[in-house]
Scaffold this active site. Structure first.
Site, mmCIF file in Angstrom:
data_model
loop_
_atom_site.group_PDB
_atom_site.id
_atom_site.type_symbol
_atom_site.label_atom_id
_atom_site.label_comp_id
_atom_site.label_asym_id
_atom_site.label_seq_id
_atom_site.Cartn_x
_atom_site.Cartn_y
_atom_site.Cartn_z
ATOM 1 N N ASP A 119 0.809 -1.214 0.000
ATOM 2 C CA ASP A 119 0.000 0.000 0.000
ATOM 3 C C ASP A 119 0.846 1.268 0.000
ATOM 4 O O ASP A 119 2.069 1.234 0.202
ATOM 5 C CB ASP A 119 -0.963 -0.001 1.198
ATOM 6 C CG ASP A 119 -0.320 -0.535 2.479
ATOM 7 O OD1 ASP A 119 0.927 -0.522 2.579
ATOM 8 O OD2 ASP A 119 -1.053 -0.959 3.362
ATOM 9 N N ASN A 149 -7.454 -2.967 14.286
ATOM 10 C CA ASN A 149 -8.848 -3.251 13.910
ATOM 11 C C ASN A 149 -8.967 -4.452 12.965
ATOM 12 O O ASN A 149 -10.021 -4.692 12.405
ATOM 13 C CB ASN A 149 -9.484 -2.000 13.263
ATOM 14 C CG ASN A 149 -8.814 -1.625 11.940
ATOM 15 O OD1 ASN A 149 -7.882 -2.290 11.499
ATOM 16 N ND2 ASN A 149 -9.299 -0.570 11.311
ATOM 17 N N HIS A 154 -7.275 -4.878 10.108
ATOM 18 C CA HIS A 154 -7.024 -4.649 8.682
ATOM 19 C C HIS A 154 -5.749 -5.348 8.227
ATOM 20 O O HIS A 154 -4.830 -5.587 9.011
ATOM 21 C CB HIS A 154 -7.036 -3.151 8.318
ATOM 22 C CG HIS A 154 -5.853 -2.356 8.757
ATOM 23 N ND1 HIS A 154 -5.908 -1.005 8.997
ATOM 24 C CD2 HIS A 154 -4.547 -2.691 8.990
ATOM 25 C CE1 HIS A 154 -4.725 -0.572 9.343
ATOM 26 N NE2 HIS A 154 -3.884 -1.567 9.346
ATOM 27 N N GLU A 184 -9.795 -2.085 5.246
ATOM 28 C CA GLU A 184 -10.388 -1.770 6.539
ATOM 29 C C GLU A 184 -11.656 -2.602 6.765
ATOM 30 O O GLU A 184 -12.234 -3.121 5.803
ATOM 31 C CB GLU A 184 -10.750 -0.273 6.566
ATOM 32 C CG GLU A 184 -9.564 0.669 6.371
ATOM 33 C CD GLU A 184 -8.659 0.765 7.601
ATOM 34 O OE1 GLU A 184 -8.654 -0.156 8.437
ATOM 35 O OE2 GLU A 184 -7.949 1.782 7.703
HETATM 36 C C1 F6R Z 1 1.346 -1.449 6.091
HETATM 37 C C2 F6R Z 1 0.147 -2.262 6.184
HETATM 38 C C3 F6R Z 1 -0.664 -2.280 7.435
HETATM 39 C C4 F6R Z 1 0.172 -2.583 8.686
HETATM 40 C C5 F6R Z 1 -0.692 -2.518 9.935
HETATM 41 C C6 F6R Z 1 0.116 -2.758 11.195
HETATM 42 O O1 F6R Z 1 1.925 -1.592 4.817
HETATM 43 O O2 F6R Z 1 -0.192 -2.898 5.248
HETATM 44 O O3 F6R Z 1 -1.695 -3.232 7.316
HETATM 45 O O4 F6R Z 1 0.753 -3.852 8.549
HETATM 46 O O5 F6R Z 1 -1.318 -1.275 10.024
HETATM 47 O O6 F6R Z 1 1.004 -1.701 11.374
HETATM 48 P P1 F6R Z 1 2.135 -1.747 12.495
HETATM 49 O O7 F6R Z 1 3.083 -2.813 12.085
HETATM 50 O O8 F6R Z 1 2.755 -0.373 12.455
HETATM 51 O O9 F6R Z 1 1.443 -2.054 13.777
#
Ligand code: F6R
Length: 242
Positions: free
Chosen positions: A67, A136, A138, A143
């Site tokens: 992303d 959450n 995702h 989301e």
């Molecule tokens: C980032 C992504 C997100 C993160 C998620 C957890 O490229 O795809 O899904 O993996 O938000 O983020 P952290 O590792 O910062 O807790």
């Protein structure tokens, strides 16, 4: 599903890096799907070490990031482009043209998403996808929703994600409200998937993802349907698992 519960973040990072290195040794032209965020940082550090010690090479590896924020340029310190270069790509022997990240500055976002998906297909699909998980539930920026989104698309970030990610920005007002992300189909088409989670903030999402009903309200729960899923959690993130 293969579930590994390790002691702490350092062990998670080492184990994840070892698994990636093994995949890479058995297929030097591997196509990797990569996440940003805090979770994979330790794994990237371990992989850089292994590269410096001459144990692995990325010279024929192709990568696709999950992303990118909409509206952040490649130079922006908070763009995922910068994140990947600063934390991983600039320290290894990967060819720049083999690294792919959706362009958050694309004028035609829909076209950018279509072309990103085409590029993944032309590379033969993702062999090994590495995922973090949001508080959450995702994955990528898919989301919680009423349905599972398909391929790479534009998404409005959930308030809880904006809140969680504001820790990387000067102020919450600077967190972009939209992003481009691989969809659930893009992720599920990967040949293997490795999900990583560390810390107690992830415990509920992990419990729901691995042992709850499969629902787009907790997007990571769809991973239960994948035929080759490896999950590595530390004790805190795995605390609610039965
Ligand atoms: C980032 C992504 C997100 C993160 C998620 C957890 O490229 O795809 O899904 O993996 O938000 O983020 P952290 O590792 O910062 O807790």
């Amino acid at each position: 599903m293969e579930l590994l519960i390790v002691k702490d973040y350092d062990e998670l990072s080492r184990k994840a890096a070892e698994i990636v290195a093994d995949e890479l040794k058995s297929n030097p032209r591997i196509v990797l799907g990569l996440p940003t965020g805090a979770t994979p940082l330790g794994m990237y550090r371990e992989l850089i070490e292994m590269y410096k010690e001459g144990k692995i090479s990325f010279k024929d590896v192709i990568t696709f990031n999950l992303d990118e924020y909409e509206g952040l340029s490649k130079e922006d310190p908070n763009s995922y482009y910068r994140f990947m270069n600063d934390n991983f790509f600039s320290h290894i022997d990967i060819k720049e043209e083999n690294t792919n990240i959706p362009d958050g500055m694309a004028v035609d976002i829909e076209r950018e998403c279509r072309e990103y998906e085409d590029k993944i297909a032309k590379s033969g699909g993702i062999d090994f996808m590495i995922l973090g998980i949001g508080n959450n539930g995702h994955i990528g920026f898919n989301e919680p929703a009423e349905f599972f989104p398909g391929f790479t698309h534009r998404v409005k970030l959930a308030e809880s994600t904006i809140q969680a990610n504001s820790r990387f920005f000067d102020s919450i007002d600077h967190v972009p409200r939209y992003a481009l992300t691989m969809g659930i189909k893009s992720i599920m088409h990967s040949k293997k998937i490795m999900l990583l989670a560390s810390g107690k903030a992830k415990a509920e999402a992990i419990k729901g993802a691995l042992q709850g009903p499969i629902t787009p309200k907790l997007p990571a729960s769809v991973l239960q349907l994948h035929r080759h899923l490896i999950v590595i959690v530390d004790e805190e993130a795995g605390a609610l698992l039965e």
